[in-house]
Write a protein that holds these residues in place. Sequence first.
Motif, short mmCIF file in Angstrom:
data_model
loop_
_atom_site.label_atom_id
_atom_site.label_comp_id
_atom_site.label_asym_id
_atom_site.label_seq_id
_atom_site.Cartn_x
_atom_site.Cartn_y
_atom_site.Cartn_z
N GLY A 101 0.79 -1.21 0.00
CA GLY A 101 0.00 0.00 0.00
C GLY A 101 0.82 1.27 0.00
O GLY A 101 0.30 2.35 -0.21
N HIS A 102 2.11 1.19 0.26
CA HIS A 102 2.94 2.38 0.33
C HIS A 102 3.12 2.95 -1.07
O HIS A 102 3.55 2.25 -1.99
N SER A 103 2.81 4.23 -1.23
CA SER A 103 2.86 4.84 -2.56
C SER A 103 4.26 5.26 -2.98
O SER A 103 4.51 5.55 -4.13
N GLY A 104 5.19 5.29 -1.99
CA GLY A 104 6.53 5.75 -2.31
C GLY A 104 7.40 4.66 -2.91
O GLY A 104 7.04 3.49 -2.97
N ASP A 105 8.57 5.05 -3.36
CA ASP A 105 9.55 4.14 -3.93
C ASP A 105 10.77 4.16 -3.02
O ASP A 105 11.28 5.23 -2.69
N SER A 106 11.25 2.99 -2.62
CA SER A 106 12.36 2.95 -1.68
C SER A 106 13.61 3.62 -2.24
O SER A 106 14.44 4.11 -1.50
N SER A 107 13.74 3.63 -3.58
CA SER A 107 14.90 4.26 -4.19
C SER A 107 14.90 5.77 -3.98
O SER A 107 15.93 6.43 -4.13
N ASP A 108 13.73 6.34 -3.64
CA ASP A 108 13.62 7.77 -3.39
C ASP A 108 14.01 8.14 -1.97
O ASP A 108 14.15 9.32 -1.65
N MET A 109 14.17 7.15 -1.11
CA MET A 109 14.50 7.42 0.28
C MET A 109 16.01 7.59 0.44
O MET A 109 16.79 6.74 -0.01
N PRO A 110 16.44 8.66 1.09
CA PRO A 110 17.87 8.88 1.29
C PRO A 110 18.52 7.73 2.04
O PRO A 110 18.00 7.26 3.04
N GLY A 111 19.66 7.27 1.53
CA GLY A 111 20.43 6.25 2.23
C GLY A 111 20.02 4.81 2.01
O GLY A 111 20.67 3.90 2.52
N MET A 112 18.93 4.58 1.27
CA MET A 112 18.49 3.20 1.04
C MET A 112 19.43 2.48 0.08
O MET A 112 19.88 3.04 -0.93
N MET A 113 19.73 1.23 0.39
CA MET A 113 20.55 0.39 -0.47
C MET A 113 19.67 -0.28 -1.53
O MET A 113 18.53 -0.64 -1.24
N ASP A 114 20.21 -0.46 -2.74
CA ASP A 114 19.45 -1.18 -3.76
C ASP A 114 19.76 -2.67 -3.65
O ASP A 114 20.55 -3.10 -2.80
N SER A 115 19.12 -3.47 -4.48
CA SER A 115 19.28 -4.92 -4.39
C SER A 115 20.72 -5.35 -4.66
O SER A 115 21.21 -6.31 -4.06
N GLU A 116 21.41 -4.63 -5.52
CA GLU A 116 22.81 -4.96 -5.82
C GLU A 116 23.69 -4.74 -4.58
O GLU A 116 24.57 -5.56 -4.27
N ASP A 117 23.43 -3.65 -3.88
CA ASP A 117 24.18 -3.38 -2.64
C ASP A 117 23.93 -4.47 -1.60
O ASP A 117 24.87 -4.95 -0.95
N MET A 118 22.66 -4.84 -1.46
CA MET A 118 22.31 -5.85 -0.47
C MET A 118 22.91 -7.20 -0.81
O MET A 118 23.36 -7.94 0.07
N ASP A 119 22.96 -7.54 -2.09
CA ASP A 119 23.57 -8.79 -2.53
C ASP A 119 25.07 -8.79 -2.22
O ASP A 119 25.64 -9.81 -1.79
N LYS A 120 25.69 -7.63 -2.42
CA LYS A 120 27.13 -7.49 -2.15
C LYS A 120 27.42 -7.70 -0.67
O LYS A 120 28.38 -8.39 -0.31
N LEU A 121 26.57 -7.14 0.17
CA LEU A 121 26.75 -7.31 1.61
C LEU A 121 26.50 -8.75 2.02
O LEU A 121 27.23 -9.31 2.85
#
Length: 215
Positions: free
Chosen positions: A127-147
Motif C-alpha cells: 500500500g505504500h505509494s513511495g519508492d524505496s529508491s527515493d528514500m535517502p540512504g536506502m541500499m538497492d538490491s545490488e548493494d544488499m547482494d554485495k553485503l
Amino acid sequence: MTSTRSRIRRAALGVTAAAAALVLAACGSDDGSGTSTGDSSPSQTAEAEAGAHNDQDVSFAQDMIPHHQQAIQMSRMAATQASSAEVKDLAARIEKAQDPEIETMTGWLKAWGEDVPSGMPGMDHGGHSGDSSDMPGMMDSEDMDKLMDASGAAFDTIFLTMMIEHHEGAVEMSTTEKGEGEYGPAKQLADDIIASQTAEIAEMKQMLGQSEGEN
C-alpha cells in the motif's frame, strides 16, 4: 440534662460518620468504575492519536518503516558474517533500537487510517505509494547482494560504509520531519533518531578508519 446532651452528641457523631461514608463511597465509585471525568476511553485515546498530524507525518512514518527494516536486515547479517566484535555489537544495538520504533510508527499509521508499508525493502511495499529508491540512504538490491556475499573483515568494511550512508539518510529524513511535521510524537522520534544515529555515524567512521588502517 446530662442525658439530653449525650443523646445530642451521639446523634451528631452519627451524622458525621454517615457523611464520611458517603464521601468514601463516591471516591470508590470513581476509581473502581473508571468513569470519572479524568479518565479517557480507548476511543478518545485513538482520536487524540489520530488528531493533529499532516501529510509529512504520514510520509515520515511510511518511509521510515522500510528504511528501518532494511537497517535491521543489514544488522542481522552481521551476527554471522562480521569478524569484528564491535561491528556485531553495533549491529545488535541498531536492531534493538529500531525494531520498537517500527512498531510505534505502525501504530500511528493504523490510528490515522493510513497504509502500513509491507514487504522487504527494495521490493514492492504494497500500500505504500513511495519508492524505496527515493528514500535517502536506502541500499538497492545490488548493494544488499554485495553485503550478503561478504564475510569477515570485508563484510565489516562494506557494512560500516553502507550503514553510515544509511544513517545519514535517516538523519536527513528526520530533519525534514522536524521542520515540516505537525504530530508531536513523530517530531520527537525524529529528534531521537537524529541524536542516536548521528552518534552512531561518528562511531562507525572511527571503526571504519581503524579497519582500513589495519588493511
